[in-house]
Each structure stands twice: as structure tokens, then as C-alpha cells.
Design an enzyme around this catalytic site. Structure first.
Site, PDB file in Angstrom:
ATOM      1  N   ASP A 106       0.843  -1.191   0.000  1.00  0.00           N
ATOM      2  CA  ASP A 106       0.000   0.000   0.000  1.00  0.00           C
ATOM      3  C   ASP A 106       0.882   1.247   0.000  1.00  0.00           C
ATOM      4  OD1 ASP A 106      -3.218   0.540   0.942  1.00  0.00           O
ATOM      5  OD2 ASP A 106      -1.796   2.221   1.140  1.00  0.00           O
ATOM      6  N   ILE A 107       0.481   2.245  -0.768  1.00  0.00           N
ATOM      7  CA  ILE A 107       1.289   3.462  -0.904  1.00  0.00           C
ATOM      8  C   ILE A 107       1.276   4.300   0.384  1.00  0.00           C
ATOM      9  CG2 ILE A 107      -0.487   5.029  -1.831  1.00  0.00           C
ATOM     10  CD1 ILE A 107       1.558   5.742  -4.049  1.00  0.00           C
TER      11      ILE A 107
ATOM     12  N   ASN B 173     -12.881  -3.239   2.419  1.00  0.00           N
ATOM     13  CA  ASN B 173     -13.916  -2.213   2.497  1.00  0.00           C
ATOM     14  C   ASN B 173     -14.840  -2.327   1.290  1.00  0.00           C
ATOM     15  OD1 ASN B 173     -12.990  -0.845   4.870  1.00  0.00           O
ATOM     16  ND2 ASN B 173     -11.278  -0.072   3.651  1.00  0.00           N
TER      17      ASN B 173
ATOM     18  N   GLU C 130     -12.221   3.463  -1.133  1.00  0.00           N
ATOM     19  CA  GLU C 130     -11.711   4.548  -1.989  1.00  0.00           C
ATOM     20  C   GLU C 130     -11.504   4.079  -3.417  1.00  0.00           C
ATOM     21  OE1 GLU C 130      -8.029   5.990  -0.396  1.00  0.00           O
ATOM     22  OE2 GLU C 130      -8.918   6.343   1.574  1.00  0.00           O
ATOM     23  N   VAL C 131     -11.013   2.868  -3.577  1.00  0.00           N
ATOM     24  CA  VAL C 131     -10.662   2.388  -4.920  1.00  0.00           C
ATOM     25  C   VAL C 131     -11.689   1.343  -5.349  1.00  0.00           C
ATOM     26  CG1 VAL C 131      -8.906   1.288  -6.348  1.00  0.00           C
ATOM     27  CG2 VAL C 131      -8.213   2.823  -4.492  1.00  0.00           C
TER      28      VAL C 131
ATOM     29  N   HIS D  36     -10.403  -5.356  -3.383  1.00  0.00           N
ATOM     30  CA  HIS D  36      -9.079  -5.600  -2.821  1.00  0.00           C
ATOM     31  C   HIS D  36      -9.202  -5.992  -1.365  1.00  0.00           C
ATOM     32  CE1 HIS D  36     -10.042  -1.307  -2.435  1.00  0.00           C
ATOM     33  NE2 HIS D  36      -9.393  -1.334  -1.279  1.00  0.00           N
TER      34      HIS D  36
ATOM     35  N   HIS E 158      -6.938  -5.845   2.170  1.00  0.00           N
ATOM     36  CA  HIS E 158      -5.758  -5.318   2.864  1.00  0.00           C
ATOM     37  C   HIS E 158      -5.213  -6.414   3.780  1.00  0.00           C
ATOM     38  CE1 HIS E 158      -6.803  -0.903   2.232  1.00  0.00           C
ATOM     39  NE2 HIS E 158      -7.982  -1.457   2.034  1.00  0.00           N
TER      40      HIS E 158
HETATM   41  P1  AMP Z   1      -9.825   1.331   0.339  1.00  0.00           P
HETATM   42  O1  AMP Z   1     -10.118   2.520   1.186  1.00  0.00           O
HETATM   43  O2  AMP Z   1     -10.160   0.035   1.042  1.00  0.00           O
HETATM   44  O3  AMP Z   1     -10.459   1.442  -1.028  1.00  0.00           O
HETATM   45  O4  AMP Z   1      -8.258   1.271   0.187  1.00  0.00           O
HETATM   46  C1  AMP Z   1      -7.572   1.772  -0.918  1.00  0.00           C
HETATM   47  C2  AMP Z   1      -6.108   1.708  -0.572  1.00  0.00           C
HETATM   48  O5  AMP Z   1      -5.374   1.871  -1.771  1.00  0.00           O
HETATM   49  C3  AMP Z   1      -5.637   2.774   0.397  1.00  0.00           C
HETATM   50  O6  AMP Z   1      -5.067   2.159   1.553  1.00  0.00           O
HETATM   51  C4  AMP Z   1      -4.588   3.562  -0.410  1.00  0.00           C
HETATM   52  O7  AMP Z   1      -3.492   3.977   0.369  1.00  0.00           O
HETATM   53  C5  AMP Z   1      -4.183   2.546  -1.455  1.00  0.00           C
HETATM   54  N1  AMP Z   1      -3.652   3.096  -2.701  1.00  0.00           N
HETATM   55  C6  AMP Z   1      -4.173   4.089  -3.465  1.00  0.00           C
HETATM   56  N2  AMP Z   1      -3.414   4.303  -4.550  1.00  0.00           N
HETATM   57  C7  AMP Z   1      -2.392   3.413  -4.473  1.00  0.00           C
HETATM   58  C8  AMP Z   1      -1.262   3.131  -5.300  1.00  0.00           C
HETATM   59  N3  AMP Z   1      -1.031   3.817  -6.436  1.00  0.00           N
HETATM   60  N4  AMP Z   1      -0.409   2.150  -4.922  1.00  0.00           N
HETATM   61  C9  AMP Z   1      -0.621   1.468  -3.780  1.00  0.00           C
HETATM   62  N5  AMP Z   1      -1.672   1.679  -2.957  1.00  0.00           N
HETATM   63  C10 AMP Z   1      -2.538   2.639  -3.297  1.00  0.00           C
END
Ligand code: AMP
Length: 126
Positions: free
Chosen positions: A39-40, A95, A103-104, A108, A110
Site C-alpha cells: 500500500d502506498i 472495504n 476509496e478504490v 481488494h 488489505h
Molecule cells: P480502500 O479505502 O479500502 O479502497 O483502500 C484503498 C487503498 O489503496 C488505500 O489504503 C490507499 O493507500 C491505497 N492506494 C491508493 N493508490 C495506491 C497506489 N497507487 N499504490 C498502492 N496503494 C494505493
């Protein structure tokens, strides 16, 4: 097909772009059905994301729409990544949707490890 109530898959979401090689990632594992990378913005000493390679917006979409082979392959990859942390323990979290703060919009999981991870949620049931 996305599960009813969820937005359609956005092929330009950040994880789709990582899968296409348009954005970099710190890769941990790649299999036929899954990609794992750091994770970034890590929230624990170890914070790895595991994603299926197919276009699924969420856990609900993935488990309703993916093939049995993709589902098995994905969860085997999750377990394989976790193997390094099994002795001390680790946490998986996914999530889905607004209240969970997803967010994405690409399914996925974690994986957190590397220290005692504390209570499951920041607050109680209230
Ligand atoms: P979520 O809130 O469960 O959708 O988590 C999305 C996760 O993606 C967050 O923990 C971000 O830090 C991570 N994230 C977003 N962009 C990137 C990226 N380019 N590379 C790695 N992790 C990312």
C-alpha cells in the site's frame, strides 16, 4: 456484471492502471488471478493489498461474478502472501461501499501485520 446498487466497473481506477502497467507498484506476488503489492500509505509496518486481476468493483461483485477458478486463485494468493506473517498473526480487511470508506472501486483485500494490531474497529457498535 456488477451487483445491483454498485457503480459499474471504472477501467481507469488506480488498481486497473497498476494491472495494465501504467502505474508502478511494489510487487509482492503475482499469480494468474491475483496481484499483491505494498500500500502506498501503509497503516501498519506491513500493509499489502491483494487484488484480483479481473474487473470487479467490490467483494460482492467479485463473489457474484467471478469464476470458481478466479475466486479460488485469488484466496490462495491471499493465503500465500499471509504465510510470511502466520507465526505472529495478521489481519485481513476489505472495504465495500460508502460506510466502509472504500476509496478504490476495484475489489481488494488489505493485509496488515508487523505489530499488535489493536481492536478491530476504532469505536464500538454505537
Ligand atoms: P480502500 O479505502 O479500502 O479502497 O483502500 C484503498 C487503498 O489503496 C488505500 O489504503 C490507499 O493507500 C491505497 N492506494 C491508493 N493508490 C495506491 C497506489 N497507487 N499504490 C498502492 N496503494 C494505493
Amino acid at each position: 456484471m456488477p451487483v445491483s446498487g454498485l457503480p459499474p466497473y471504472d477501467p481507469n481506477n488506480v488498481f486497473a492502471r497498476i494491472l495494465r502497467g501504467e502505474l508502478p507498484c511494489r510487487k509482492v506476488l503475482e499469480t494468474d488471478h491475483a496481484l499483491a503489492f505494498h500500500d502506498i500509505h501503509p497503516q501498519a509496518p506491513v500493509h499489502i493489498l491483494i487484488i484480483p486481476k479481473g474487473p470487479y468493483v467490490s467483494a460482492a461483485d467479485f463473489h457474484a461474478s467471478a469464476s470458481a477458478e478466479e475466486i479460488a486463485g485469488f484466496w490462495r494468493a491471499v493465503a500465500e502472501v499471509g504465510r510470511a506473517y502466520e507465526a505472529a498473526g495478521y489481519r485481513l480487511l476489505s472495504n465495500m461501499g460508502r460506510d466502509a470508506g472504500q476509496e478504490v472501486p476495484h475489489f481488494h483485500v488489505h493485509l496488515f501485520a508487523g505489530r499488535p494490531l489493536g481492536p478491530m474497529l476504532a469505536r464500538g457498535a454505537g
